[in-house]
Design a protein around this motif. Structure first.
Motif, PDB file in Angstrom:
ATOM      1  N   ARG A 153       0.813  -1.226   0.000  1.00  0.00           N
ATOM      2  CA  ARG A 153       0.000   0.000   0.000  1.00  0.00           C
ATOM      3  C   ARG A 153       0.844   1.273   0.000  1.00  0.00           C
ATOM      4  N   SER A 154       1.779   1.380   0.941  1.00  0.00           N
ATOM      5  CA  SER A 154       2.563   2.610   1.088  1.00  0.00           C
ATOM      6  C   SER A 154       3.344   2.927  -0.181  1.00  0.00           C
ATOM      7  N   HIS A 155       3.984   1.902  -0.752  1.00  0.00           N
ATOM      8  CA  HIS A 155       4.784   2.115  -1.960  1.00  0.00           C
ATOM      9  C   HIS A 155       3.901   2.517  -3.136  1.00  0.00           C
ATOM     10  N   LEU A 156       2.740   1.873  -3.255  1.00  0.00           N
ATOM     11  CA  LEU A 156       1.867   2.191  -4.379  1.00  0.00           C
ATOM     12  C   LEU A 156       1.298   3.601  -4.252  1.00  0.00           C
ATOM     13  N   LEU A 157       0.890   3.994  -3.040  1.00  0.00           N
ATOM     14  CA  LEU A 157       0.378   5.348  -2.850  1.00  0.00           C
ATOM     15  C   LEU A 157       1.432   6.397  -3.226  1.00  0.00           C
ATOM     16  N   GLU A 158       2.661   6.151  -2.826  1.00  0.00           N
ATOM     17  CA  GLU A 158       3.725   7.111  -3.152  1.00  0.00           C
ATOM     18  C   GLU A 158       4.004   7.130  -4.652  1.00  0.00           C
ATOM     19  N   ALA A 159       3.962   5.969  -5.295  1.00  0.00           N
ATOM     20  CA  ALA A 159       4.190   5.927  -6.738  1.00  0.00           C
ATOM     21  C   ALA A 159       3.085   6.680  -7.480  1.00  0.00           C
ATOM     22  N   LEU A 160       1.843   6.493  -7.049  1.00  0.00           N
ATOM     23  CA  LEU A 160       0.736   7.214  -7.675  1.00  0.00           C
ATOM     24  C   LEU A 160       0.862   8.716  -7.447  1.00  0.00           C
ATOM     25  N   MET A 161       1.338   9.112  -6.260  1.00  0.00           N
ATOM     26  CA  MET A 161       1.519  10.541  -5.995  1.00  0.00           C
ATOM     27  C   MET A 161       2.650  11.122  -6.834  1.00  0.00           C
ATOM     28  N   GLU A 162       3.689  10.337  -7.098  1.00  0.00           N
ATOM     29  CA  GLU A 162       4.740  10.804  -8.009  1.00  0.00           C
ATOM     30  C   GLU A 162       4.139  11.104  -9.371  1.00  0.00           C
ATOM     31  N   ALA A 163       3.322  10.178  -9.864  1.00  0.00           N
ATOM     32  CA  ALA A 163       2.709  10.376 -11.179  1.00  0.00           C
ATOM     33  C   ALA A 163       1.790  11.598 -11.172  1.00  0.00           C
ATOM     34  N   LEU A 164       1.004  11.763 -10.110  1.00  0.00           N
ATOM     35  CA  LEU A 164       0.095  12.906 -10.044  1.00  0.00           C
ATOM     36  C   LEU A 164       0.866  14.215  -9.959  1.00  0.00           C
ATOM     37  N   THR A 165       1.969  14.220  -9.241  1.00  0.00           N
ATOM     38  CA  THR A 165       2.799  15.425  -9.155  1.00  0.00           C
ATOM     39  C   THR A 165       3.369  15.796 -10.516  1.00  0.00           C
ATOM     40  N   ILE A 166       3.830  14.811 -11.251  1.00  0.00           N
ATOM     41  CA  ILE A 166       4.370  15.070 -12.594  1.00  0.00           C
ATOM     42  C   ILE A 166       3.284  15.631 -13.507  1.00  0.00           C
ATOM     43  N   GLU A 167       2.092  15.040 -13.455  1.00  0.00           N
ATOM     44  CA  GLU A 167       0.992  15.541 -14.280  1.00  0.00           C
ATOM     45  C   GLU A 167       0.630  16.980 -13.888  1.00  0.00           C
ATOM     46  N   THR A 168       0.682  17.279 -12.588  1.00  0.00           N
ATOM     47  CA  THR A 168       0.389  18.641 -12.129  1.00  0.00           C
ATOM     48  C   THR A 168       1.456  19.614 -12.617  1.00  0.00           C
ATOM     49  N   ALA A 169       2.714  19.188 -12.586  1.00  0.00           N
ATOM     50  CA  ALA A 169       3.797  20.037 -13.082  1.00  0.00           C
ATOM     51  C   ALA A 169       3.628  20.322 -14.576  1.00  0.00           C
ATOM     52  N   ARG A 170       3.174  19.338 -15.325  1.00  0.00           N
ATOM     53  CA  ARG A 170       2.935  19.553 -16.762  1.00  0.00           C
ATOM     54  C   ARG A 170       1.799  20.551 -16.973  1.00  0.00           C
ATOM     55  N   LEU A 171       0.756  20.448 -16.140  1.00  0.00           N
ATOM     56  CA  LEU A 171      -0.325  21.421 -16.213  1.00  0.00           C
ATOM     57  C   LEU A 171       0.186  22.833 -15.959  1.00  0.00           C
ATOM     58  N   ALA A 172       1.000  22.971 -14.908  1.00  0.00           N
ATOM     59  CA  ALA A 172       1.531  24.291 -14.559  1.00  0.00           C
ATOM     60  C   ALA A 172       2.417  24.841 -15.664  1.00  0.00           C
ATOM     61  N   GLU A 173       3.176  23.959 -16.299  1.00  0.00           N
ATOM     62  CA  GLU A 173       4.044  24.396 -17.403  1.00  0.00           C
ATOM     63  C   GLU A 173       3.210  24.905 -18.572  1.00  0.00           C
ATOM     64  N   THR A 174       2.109  24.229 -18.846  1.00  0.00           N
ATOM     65  CA  THR A 174       1.204  24.683 -19.906  1.00  0.00           C
ATOM     66  C   THR A 174       0.606  26.038 -19.551  1.00  0.00           C
ATOM     67  N   ALA A 175       0.192  26.195 -18.285  1.00  0.00           N
ATOM     68  CA  ALA A 175      -0.409  27.462 -17.841  1.00  0.00           C
ATOM     69  C   ALA A 175       0.597  28.604 -17.902  1.00  0.00           C
ATOM     70  N   ALA A 176       1.869  28.299 -17.656  1.00  0.00           N
ATOM     71  CA  ALA A 176       2.896  29.344 -17.655  1.00  0.00           C
ATOM     72  C   ALA A 176       3.082  29.962 -19.033  1.00  0.00           C
ATOM     73  N   ARG A 177       2.679  29.236 -20.066  1.00  0.00           N
ATOM     74  CA  ARG A 177       2.806  29.767 -21.417  1.00  0.00           C
ATOM     75  C   ARG A 177       1.617  30.639 -21.810  1.00  0.00           C
ATOM     76  N   GLN A 178       0.595  30.656 -20.921  1.00  0.00           N
ATOM     77  CA  GLN A 178      -0.573  31.493 -21.181  1.00  0.00           C
ATOM     78  C   GLN A 178      -0.311  32.924 -20.741  1.00  0.00           C
ATOM     79  N   PRO A 179      -1.145  33.898 -21.167  1.00  0.00           N
ATOM     80  CA  PRO A 179      -0.963  35.283 -20.710  1.00  0.00           C
ATOM     81  C   PRO A 179      -0.910  35.352 -19.199  1.00  0.00           C
ATOM     82  N   SER A 180      -0.068  36.233 -18.686  1.00  0.00           N
ATOM     83  CA  SER A 180       0.161  36.315 -17.240  1.00  0.00           C
ATOM     84  C   SER A 180      -1.100  36.768 -16.528  1.00  0.00           C
TER      85      SER A 180
END
Length: 304
Positions: A153-180
């Protein structure tokens, strides 16, 4: 609103210790918000980070002094110490994932720059089907694993959170290219000192150094460290250290076969009896009884 007037909670409406031996907590938005008439008034957390996935409905979001109305689907990031409040529509569906500071620091160590998204308060519209689908799937998997514990359980939860963090970072990167647009205000020096203290706790808690030692490392007096901890976190510097020790003790009692004496020694206690008194004072249970209760709870969940 001055920091000293903003309530400090563990989870909203609670002032007790972190309620689980896991490094994250997951619940649906209606589970907690319905109890408060869908309005979560402005507050902050000293050492917790939220990720809110809004699948349906809308929210009036207050985040670090800025207010806006948002329509689902959204992913909202609320770092530790960020003042935040929500007013959800009654048809809101979605989840709140709360990360403890130790988990945030693990993600920072593993993901380097991408984990920086967890320290930036913001809301990200899930404007593409691809982004929405991937994040919705990860949140659903986290929720399912959290509610139905199984081996690893613990390892899987952390692995899923790694993936969710990466997806969130990609979202933020996309937003950063939008008008300020306007961003929440930056942290002040006191908050930076508190964050640095929490980082030192994470690195050294099992050695149980004195508060004077921590203060010296930060270049402040122990009195000043206690003052800013009480003002910003609602607890003394020693209480913050003890909370981290307690969390680790709960995790080891739940997820390992270490004896009580081995757990005590690994956490820097000179004698098992001292550890037992410490644990019982903070939880109301001796370590042996806590372990038995966790084992019984896990068995009950497997049968559900």
């Amino acid at each position: 609103m001055p920091d000293s007037l903003v309530p400090v909670f563990q989870l909203y409406g609670e002032t007790r210790q972190w309620p689980t031996p896991d490094l994250l907590h997951c619940e649906s938005i209606p589970e907690r918000s319905r109890r408060h008439d869908w309005r979560i008034r402005p507050h902050r957390h000293a050492d917790l980070c939220h990720l809110l996935y809004l699948a349906e409905g809308r929210v009036t979001l207050e985040l670090e002094g800025g207010g806006r109305s948002l329509e689902a689907p959204q992913l909202i990031v609320v770092p530790a110490m960020s003042i935040h409040g929500f007013h959800f529509s009654p048809d809101t569906q979605g989840h709140i994932i709360t990360l403890s500071r130790p988990l945030v620091e693990r993600l920072q160590a593993r993901l380097d720059s991408q984990s920086g998204v967890l320290s930036k308060p913001d809301a990200h519209a899930l404007s593409t089907t691809r982004h929405h689908g991937r994040i919705a799937t990860l949140v659903e998997q986290i929720d399912d694993e959290y509610r139905h514990p199984a081996q690893g359980r613990s390892h899987l939860l952390e692995a899923l959170m790694e993936a969710l963090t990466i997806e969130t970072a990609r979202l933020a990167e996309t937003a950063a290219r939008q008008p300020s647009r306007a961003r929440p205000r930056q942290r002040d020096k006191a908050r930076e000192h508190l964050q640095a203290y929490q980082t030192l706790i994470e690195a050294q808690f099992s050695q149980q150094p004195g508060i004077e030692h921590f203060a010296e490392q930060l270049g402040v007096t122990s009195a000043h460290l206690n003052t800013l901890c009480r003002r910003l976190a609602g607890r003394s510097a020693l209480q913050l250290l003890h909370e981290r020790l307690l969390l680790e003790a709960k995790r080891q009692l739940t997820y390992t076969n270490l004896t009580i004496g081995e757990v005590a020694e690994g956490l820097g206690f000179s004698e098992p009896a001292y550890f037992t008194r410490f644990f019982k004072r903070l939880t109301g249970l001796p370590p042996k009884d806590f372990r038995r209760r966790q084992e019984a709870d896990a068995a009950d969940r497997k049968q559900q």
